[in-house]
Design a protein around this motif. Sequence first.
Motif, PDB file in Angstrom:
ATOM      1  N   THR A  53     -71.945  80.113   4.305  1.00  0.00           N
ATOM      2  CA  THR A  53     -71.725  80.947   5.486  1.00  0.00           C
ATOM      3  C   THR A  53     -70.994  82.208   5.045  1.00  0.00           C
ATOM      4  OG1 THR A  53     -69.616  79.851   5.964  1.00  0.00           O
ATOM      5  CG2 THR A  53     -71.594  78.920   6.983  1.00  0.00           C
ATOM      6  N   ARG A  54     -71.328  83.310   5.668  1.00  0.00           N
ATOM      7  CA  ARG A  54     -70.742  84.588   5.285  1.00  0.00           C
ATOM      8  C   ARG A  54     -70.133  85.273   6.501  1.00  0.00           C
ATOM      9  NH1 ARG A  54     -72.477  86.098   0.227  1.00  0.00           N
ATOM     10  NH2 ARG A  54     -74.204  84.853  -0.622  1.00  0.00           N
ATOM     11  N   GLN A  55     -68.943  85.814   6.290  1.00  0.00           N
ATOM     12  CA  GLN A  55     -68.272  86.574   7.331  1.00  0.00           C
ATOM     13  C   GLN A  55     -67.721  87.858   6.723  1.00  0.00           C
ATOM     14  OE1 GLN A  55     -65.667  84.446   9.954  1.00  0.00           O
ATOM     15  NE2 GLN A  55     -66.612  82.467   9.486  1.00  0.00           N
ATOM     16  N   LYS A  56     -67.672  88.901   7.550  1.00  0.00           N
ATOM     17  CA  LYS A  56     -67.202  90.200   7.086  1.00  0.00           C
ATOM     18  C   LYS A  56     -65.681  90.194   6.929  1.00  0.00           C
ATOM     19  CE  LYS A  56     -71.236  92.080   6.991  1.00  0.00           C
ATOM     20  NZ  LYS A  56     -71.857  92.437   5.686  1.00  0.00           N
ATOM     21  N   VAL A  57     -65.215  90.643   5.752  1.00  0.00           N
ATOM     22  CA  VAL A  57     -63.787  90.772   5.466  1.00  0.00           C
ATOM     23  C   VAL A  57     -63.566  92.110   4.758  1.00  0.00           C
ATOM     24  CG1 VAL A  57     -63.405  88.276   5.315  1.00  0.00           C
ATOM     25  CG2 VAL A  57     -64.025  89.568   3.255  1.00  0.00           C
ATOM     26  N   THR A  58     -62.314  92.408   4.445  1.00  0.00           N
ATOM     27  CA  THR A  58     -61.960  93.649   3.745  1.00  0.00           C
ATOM     28  C   THR A  58     -61.175  93.307   2.488  1.00  0.00           C
ATOM     29  OG1 THR A  58     -61.846  94.870   5.832  1.00  0.00           O
ATOM     30  CG2 THR A  58     -60.761  95.858   3.923  1.00  0.00           C
ATOM     31  N   LEU A  59     -61.581  93.923   1.375  1.00  0.00           N
ATOM     32  CA  LEU A  59     -60.856  93.770   0.123  1.00  0.00           C
ATOM     33  C   LEU A  59     -60.137  95.082  -0.173  1.00  0.00           C
ATOM     34  CD1 LEU A  59     -60.146  92.336  -2.557  1.00  0.00           C
ATOM     35  CD2 LEU A  59     -62.290  93.247  -3.493  1.00  0.00           C
ATOM     36  N   VAL A  60     -58.825  94.976  -0.382  1.00  0.00           N
ATOM     37  CA  VAL A  60     -58.011  96.146  -0.716  1.00  0.00           C
ATOM     38  C   VAL A  60     -57.411  95.923  -2.103  1.00  0.00           C
ATOM     39  CG1 VAL A  60     -56.091  97.620  -0.071  1.00  0.00           C
ATOM     40  CG2 VAL A  60     -57.478  96.543   1.705  1.00  0.00           C
ATOM     41  N   LEU A  61     -57.764  96.800  -3.036  1.00  0.00           N
ATOM     42  CA  LEU A  61     -57.161  96.787  -4.372  1.00  0.00           C
ATOM     43  C   LEU A  61     -56.040  97.807  -4.384  1.00  0.00           C
ATOM     44  CD1 LEU A  61     -60.397  96.684  -6.575  1.00  0.00           C
ATOM     45  CD2 LEU A  61     -58.973  94.771  -5.856  1.00  0.00           C
ATOM     46  N   LYS A  62     -54.787  97.320  -4.384  1.00  0.00           N
ATOM     47  CA  LYS A  62     -53.622  98.199  -4.285  1.00  0.00           C
ATOM     48  C   LYS A  62     -53.076  98.524  -5.674  1.00  0.00           C
ATOM     49  CE  LYS A  62     -50.424  98.149  -1.306  1.00  0.00           C
ATOM     50  NZ  LYS A  62     -50.732  99.512  -0.757  1.00  0.00           N
ATOM     51  N   ASN A  63     -52.523  99.728  -5.755  1.00  0.00           N
ATOM     52  CA  ASN A  63     -51.835 100.198  -6.962  1.00  0.00           C
ATOM     53  C   ASN A  63     -52.760 100.207  -8.182  1.00  0.00           C
ATOM     54  OD1 ASN A  63     -49.525 100.446  -5.411  1.00  0.00           O
ATOM     55  ND2 ASN A  63     -48.708  98.458  -6.050  1.00  0.00           N
ATOM     56  N   VAL A  64     -54.002 100.619  -7.982  1.00  0.00           N
ATOM     57  CA  VAL A  64     -54.940 100.746  -9.096  1.00  0.00           C
ATOM     58  C   VAL A  64     -54.630 102.027  -9.855  1.00  0.00           C
ATOM     59  CG1 VAL A  64     -57.357 101.043  -9.724  1.00  0.00           C
ATOM     60  CG2 VAL A  64     -56.729  99.431  -7.927  1.00  0.00           C
ATOM     61  N   THR A  65     -54.423 101.911 -11.165  1.00  0.00           N
ATOM     62  CA  THR A  65     -54.067 103.067 -11.989  1.00  0.00           C
ATOM     63  C   THR A  65     -55.313 103.849 -12.375  1.00  0.00           C
ATOM     64  OG1 THR A  65     -52.184 101.861 -12.885  1.00  0.00           O
ATOM     65  CG2 THR A  65     -52.893 103.822 -14.080  1.00  0.00           C
ATOM     66  N   VAL A  66     -55.223 105.175 -12.206  1.00  0.00           N
ATOM     67  CA  VAL A  66     -56.316 106.075 -12.547  1.00  0.00           C
ATOM     68  C   VAL A  66     -55.782 107.085 -13.555  1.00  0.00           C
ATOM     69  CG1 VAL A  66     -58.003 107.733 -11.679  1.00  0.00           C
ATOM     70  CG2 VAL A  66     -57.327 105.787 -10.266  1.00  0.00           C
ATOM     71  N   LYS A  67     -56.578 107.404 -14.560  1.00  0.00           N
ATOM     72  CA  LYS A  67     -56.199 108.395 -15.561  1.00  0.00           C
ATOM     73  C   LYS A  67     -57.067 109.633 -15.367  1.00  0.00           C
ATOM     74  CE  LYS A  67     -55.565 107.126 -19.844  1.00  0.00           C
ATOM     75  NZ  LYS A  67     -55.879 106.700 -21.250  1.00  0.00           N
ATOM     76  N   GLY A  68     -56.425 110.782 -15.301  1.00  0.00           N
ATOM     77  CA  GLY A  68     -57.170 112.025 -15.134  1.00  0.00           C
ATOM     78  C   GLY A  68     -56.367 113.029 -14.356  1.00  0.00           C
ATOM     79  N   GLU A  69     -57.079 113.973 -13.768  1.00  0.00           N
ATOM     80  CA  GLU A  69     -56.417 115.021 -12.992  1.00  0.00           C
ATOM     81  C   GLU A  69     -56.109 114.504 -11.598  1.00  0.00           C
ATOM     82  OE1 GLU A  69     -57.218 119.635 -11.504  1.00  0.00           O
ATOM     83  OE2 GLU A  69     -58.643 118.600 -12.825  1.00  0.00           O
ATOM     84  N   GLU A  70     -54.838 114.561 -11.244  1.00  0.00           N
ATOM     85  CA  GLU A  70     -54.416 114.039  -9.940  1.00  0.00           C
ATOM     86  C   GLU A  70     -54.924 114.953  -8.834  1.00  0.00           C
ATOM     87  OE1 GLU A  70     -50.344 112.346  -7.817  1.00  0.00           O
ATOM     88  OE2 GLU A  70     -50.285 113.257  -9.811  1.00  0.00           O
ATOM     89  N   PRO A  71     -55.402 114.366  -7.723  1.00  0.00           N
ATOM     90  CA  PRO A  71     -55.898 115.190  -6.613  1.00  0.00           C
ATOM     91  C   PRO A  71     -54.828 116.122  -6.071  1.00  0.00           C
ATOM     92  CG  PRO A  71     -56.482 112.873  -6.318  1.00  0.00           C
ATOM     93  CD  PRO A  71     -55.524 112.930  -7.459  1.00  0.00           C
ATOM     94  N   ALA A  72     -55.288 117.274  -5.565  1.00  0.00           N
ATOM     95  CA  ALA A  72     -54.343 118.244  -5.003  1.00  0.00           C
ATOM     96  C   ALA A  72     -53.580 117.638  -3.834  1.00  0.00           C
ATOM     97  CB  ALA A  72     -55.094 119.504  -4.562  1.00  0.00           C
ATOM     98  N   GLU A  73     -54.265 116.839  -3.029  1.00  0.00           N
ATOM     99  CA  GLU A  73     -53.620 116.154  -1.918  1.00  0.00           C
ATOM    100  C   GLU A  73     -53.530 114.670  -2.244  1.00  0.00           C
ATOM    101  OE1 GLU A  73     -55.625 116.903   1.693  1.00  0.00           O
ATOM    102  OE2 GLU A  73     -55.422 119.101   1.560  1.00  0.00           O
ATOM    103  N   PRO A  74     -52.334 114.101  -2.308  1.00  0.00           N
ATOM    104  CA  PRO A  74     -52.177 112.687  -2.669  1.00  0.00           C
ATOM    105  C   PRO A  74     -52.936 111.774  -1.704  1.00  0.00           C
ATOM    106  CG  PRO A  74     -50.062 113.836  -2.691  1.00  0.00           C
ATOM    107  CD  PRO A  74     -51.056 114.759  -2.072  1.00  0.00           C
TER     108      PRO A  74
END
Length: 410
Positions: A53-74
Motif C-alpha cells: 500500500t502506498r500513501q503520500k508523505v514528505t521527505l525532508v533532508l536537513k542540513n545537506v552540505t553543498v560546495k560551490g558558490e553560495e546563492p545571493a539570497e540564502p
Amino acid sequence: MKTSGQLRMGLILILNCVLVWCAAVPQTRYTVDIVLPCDYALLDSGVGGLGFTRQKVTLVLKNVTVKGEEPAEPMPDYQPPENPDTTVFLATAVDLAPLSFAERLLHVECGDEGEKVEEVECEISPLYSQLFAAHIRLSELSIAIMAKAESPIETSDELANDKVVLPMSVELLVSSSPPSQKSSLSDEVTLNCEVWGGTEVNVDWHLQKDGTGHRLNLEDSRITIQKETEETKETSSLTIRKLNVHDEGTYICVVSSEKHRVQQILQLQIREPPKVTVSVSQNPKTTVTCRTDHYYPLDVDVTWLLNGSPLTHVSPFTSSHRRNQDGTYSVNSFLEVPAPEPGAPADTYTCSVSHVSVTDPIIMEVHVLPEQTDVSYTATFFTVLLAITILSILLFLWQQRDKRAKKKTI
C-alpha cells in the motif's frame, strides 16, 4: 620580434596570476534543506496475497552540505508545520561531506515560474525497529538512504495515517550515476558507487546474471576496482576493459558498515550493431542474400523492399540464428527472385535491418539486371563467326602473296 616575445611573456605572467588567484579562492560550503514528495510503501497481506500500500508523505533532508558558490539570497530553512498535510520524515544529515547532486535535488521539482525541471521518484519503507530506507531515482541518478528515527516507533502503518513529523538522522547514503549503461563489445566501462557516512564502510561488487550471483573475480586482468576517500565520502569505481557479452548483467554495489547494509543496483547492457551485406548470385536461379552478422542481443528484424515498396510476390527464407564464438549472433535472409523483362530497368532489392543497438534501420541495396535474350546470343554468335571468316580471308591472302613472292625470287 622582441616586442612579440615580450607580449608572449606578459600573457604567460597574467595567466599564472589568474591561476594562482583562482587556486587561492576557497570553495564555499553552505547547507540547505531539500524537500521531496515521496510514497510511503507498506507491506500489506490482503485478500489477493502479499502486496504494497502506498500513501503520500514528505521527505525532508536537513542540513545537506553543498560546495560551490553560495546563492545571493540564502535558502530558507524548513520549518515543520504544526498540523502537516502529510507525514513528514525529517531526516537530518549529520557531518556528511558535500553531496555532489544536492543542487540537482534542490531544484528537481520546480524551476522558473513553477515550471517542472525534472521528474523524481521517491519511496520510503520501514525496515525494522527505528530504521527506514528511502530510495530516490532521477534520470541517470539513483540514491539510497538509510535513516534512523530518534525515538522508537510503535507501529509503522500509523505514520502515514496520523500525519506526524518524524525526526530522523541520516546514517548512510549511497548513490550511483548512471545506474544503467549501454556499451559495445571491446569498449571500456566504469560503474561508480559513492558512499556518504560517518563510520567506516566496506564496498563489495557482485554480478547477478541468469538467475545466479557471485562476487566479482578480481583475478581477471580486465577488471579493476579503485577506491577514493574524501572526508566522510568514499567512492568505489569498477572498471571493465575489453567488454564481452558475458559481462552483461546486474552489478550490485554492496555497502556494509558495522550496523547497516545497503545495496545499489547498476545495469550493464551490451549493444553490438549488426554488420549487413547484400549480394546476388545465379545458381541456377537468381538469389538475393542479406547477411546480418555479429550483433547482440539476439532480437533482429530483417525486411525486404523491391524498388522502394514492400515485397508482395516473393517470400524470403530466413536461416536460424547462429551463435558466434564471441557470443554475438548471425542470420541470413534469402530471396529467389525473377529477373526483369528484357529491356526493362534493373530491379533494386533493399534489405532493411532493425536492431536495438541502432536508432535507424541499416539499409543495404543490390541490383538485379535483366536476363540476356536468345537474340543477343545469336547476334554474338554471328559476330564471332564474321570475325573468324575475315581472319581466314586475311590469312589466305597473306599466304597467296607469300607464294607469289617466292616465285619471283626463283
